[in-house]
Design a protein around this motif. Structure first.
Motif: not given
Length: 658
Positions: A328-329, A339, A341, A359-361, A363, A369-371
């Motif tokens: 979780d971030y 992005t 990472y 990674y997530a883009t 934001i 969010g959750t990776l």
């Protein structure tokens, strides 16, 4: 990032006909809790943006007093009040009590604020009392608030009423009103706008960039000690949100806390702004001053949790599987990140196994969010596996707060033990099913392969003398326990013993699948099963009463229920040698138990050696034994070899002492 699991459970009851499920309240009766608040399930991380400028145990400094509420920093002193009587205190900047006193005509102080000359005190009424800080006496005229809400929290704002000054005020779950120095309501922030509940302290901030802000110390959030900044004049929540208990819990050994008063000042730490909070903690009340450095949070990403999807902390070597970890971030900054990472390292006993990056883009500021990691299988044998995660933004951002970028999760692969708990009981009286009916308490475990269960290890927080219990195994159907598989031997409880191994008369063969492992609670008593505030997976706890059958538990704790499985590599080797016994727990702490499938026919010598071959312990298992306990308290932590002499052979097994 402060790597701590947050620790507080507010109990609630789930009732259906004769069903009961009891979780004792963990909040001190001296704390003042907002009505109607239900504790949420434990969150997985904290914001941790602010340094601690100073903190102290106000209860101990005041001779053990509790029930403190209001706090202020005035004339280089901390002033603290008690909410249920007329007592106030003065403490030095070192946290030493200077004076305990009363202000004649004033009682029940909840909040203290100042215009620089007088103190203004709210006591959960519509009267705002003016006090001379030098004489420590009431200094009329006082202010009668025209607000519909009593003044539990109160903070002075010099910009209100066109610069004439006024106050922001309200009660636990109300609108927030701005009132003039004569008590007239100037403006209102609707509860639907600020969205906060259990509001207790407030502090007006016109010192931080991007303000003004209204900081509210409230009994919402995970640990009911949440500090949230509202953007003025609209009163909408900002991204600045902080769990205060996480900063002070370990230092003061707090089992729980509630938000109390708050005060803002730039006089505690040179060149810095501090917000002073009063935490109504158990077992002590704590004053803490946190730095407000909003500029440092403008570009900031944080990792808030690393959690295994299946939620296990110990896995038998016979049951290893490919586990995926949720990361979780949060974008804790004020600007969007293109992005984010997550660099992931997988370690075994401290040594690197492998690495990957996910990674997530796109934001947005304040977004969460959750990776997901790729599936990881712990194939290096028994020992400790650690997942280290480091979060970083793309190169266009300069992460100004690296302290909240890293977080880890560790679990063990064991010879025989399956566990969901973190081995840290919450310190309460324990989980109970019903004080009237008999019942079962159980936890879900998923077997990836066929196995056998020799028994179930349990920890009782407050064992009841001469009570009885036994182990149970049920199959799972549609997510709920369904059919009884086995019940164990009756165990009589000793009030001085917390740890029990509930054994089956013979190991229970289980095919791969989902099972509920648990124990029996008798009529008219409670089992008081130890529990942890760290719940890694929901929907895995169940309870049963004769009146209502099986139900999913609604109490968000992890139960100390550990199945002991015997098809691990170590026990398989024993079976190949035709020696029908198991050794548990392994790893061990104070003792191990050697459990035989049938009573021994002769005396059997045993020895324990260190890895150099030096014998460190000798013992004899008497003839006729079914279970034999070996005390390990005299041995240091490490790896040892257990040797059992049989008539024509020896059996050797590795044991680990932690």
């Amino acid at each position: 990032m402060k790597r701590t699991f947050l620790s507080l459970i507010i109990a609630f009851l789930i009732t259906s006909l004769s069903a009961q499920e009891i979780n004792p309240v963990m909040i001190s009766s001296d704390a003042e809790i907002a009505p109607g608040l239900i504790q949420n399930a434990p969150q997985k991380g904290t914001n941790a943006l602010w340094d601690i400028h100073f903190s102290f145990d106000a209860s101990t400094a005041a001779g053990g007093d509790l029930g403190m509420a209001g706090v202020a920093f005035i004339n280089n002193e901390y002033w603290v009040s008690r909410w249920a009587n007329d007592t106030l205190y003065r403490f030095s900047t070192a946290g030493v009590m200077l004076e305990e006193f009363v202000i004649t005509g004033l009682s029940g102080t909840r909040s203290i604020t100042t215009d620089g000359t007088y103190l203004y005190i709210g006591n959960a009424s519509n009267t705002i009392y003016r006090v001379d800080p030098t004489t420590k006496a009431l200094a009329p005229p006082h202010i009668t608030s025209a607000s519909a809400n009593a003044s539990r929290f109160l903070t002075y704002d010099p910009t209100l009423d066109s610069g004439s000054g006024g106050f922001w005020t309200g009660n636990f779950n109300t609108d927030i009103d701005a009132i003039s120095m004569s008590g007239t309501v100037l403006t209102t922030i609707a509860a639907a706008t600020h969205t906060l509940g259990g509001m207790y302290g407030a502090a007006f901030d016109n010192l931080s960039p991007g303000g003004p802000y209204l900081w509210v110390f409230h009994q919402g959030g995970t640990n009911q000690t949440q500090l949230t900044a509202l953007q003025l004049p609209a009163g909408t929540p900002t991204i600045y949100d902080h769990d205060v208990l996480a900063d002070i819990q370990s230092t003061y050994s707090l089992t729980s806390s509630l938000a109390g008063g708050a005060f803002i000042t730039d006089q505690i730490s040179s060149g810095n702004t501090s917000i002073v909070c009063l935490a109504q903690g158990t077992p002590v009340n704590v004053v803490v001053a946190l730095e407000i450095d909003i500029a440092a949070a403008l570009e900031d990403v944080e990792v808030t949790s690393v959690i295994p999807q299946k939620g296990y902390t110990q896995i038998p070597s016979s049951q290893v599987f490919a586990e995926t970890f949720d990361i979780d971030y949060r974008n804790a900054g004020t600007v969007a990140a293109d992005t984010i990472y997550a660099d992931i390292d997988y370690l075994f006993n401290g040594g690197l196994i492998s690495s990957e990056t996910v990674y997530a883009t796109s934001i947005a500021s304040g977004a969460t969010g959750t990776l997901n990691s790729t599936a990881f299988t712990p194939l290096n044998g028994t020992g400790t596996y650690t997942i280290d995660v480091t979060l970083r933004p793309d190169a266009s951002l300069n992460d100004s707060n690296p302290d909240n970028d890293t977080l880890s999760f560790s679990f063990m692969v064991t010879d025989s033990v399956f566990a969901r708990d973190d081995n840290i009981p919450d310190g309460g009286n324990g989980y109970a099913i019903s004080s009237i009916d008999w019942g079962y308490g159980a936890a879900l475990y998923e077997l990836a392969a066929n196995d056998t269960c020799a028994g179930i290890w349990v920890n009782l927080a407050t064992p009841v003398q001469d009570d009885t219990t036994y182990a149970i195994i049920y199959s799972i159907n549609a997510g709920t326990p369904d059919t009884e598989i086995a019940t164990g031997d009756i165990t009589i409880i000793n009030s001085t013993q917390n740890i029990y191994y509930l054994q089956f008369s013979s190991p229970v063969a289980l095919t791969a699948g989902d099972y509920a492992f648990g124990l029996y609670e008798g009529v008219g008593t409670t089992i008081n099963l130890a529990q942890s505030n760290t719940l890694l997976k929901t929907g895995v706890n169940f309870f049963y009463t004769s009146g209502s059958g099986w139900m999913t538990s609604g109490i968000a704790t992890t139960r100390f229920i550990r199945p002991i499985l015997t098809n691990s590599a170590a026990s398989s080797a024993i079976e190949e040698n035709n020696q029908n016994f198991i050794v548990y727990p392994n790893p061990a702490n104070e003792s191990i138990t050697i459990s035989f499938a049938a009573n021994t026919s002769i005396n059997q010598n045993i020895s324990i050696s260190d890895l150099s071959g030096r014998v460190v312990l000798n013992d004899v298992i008497p003839a006729g034994s079914l279970n034999h306990n070996v005390n390990l308290e005299a041995l240091n932590q490490g790896v040892y070899l257990l040797v059992i002499d049989f008539e024509n052979t020896q059996s050797i097994q590795k044991i680990i002492i932690e």
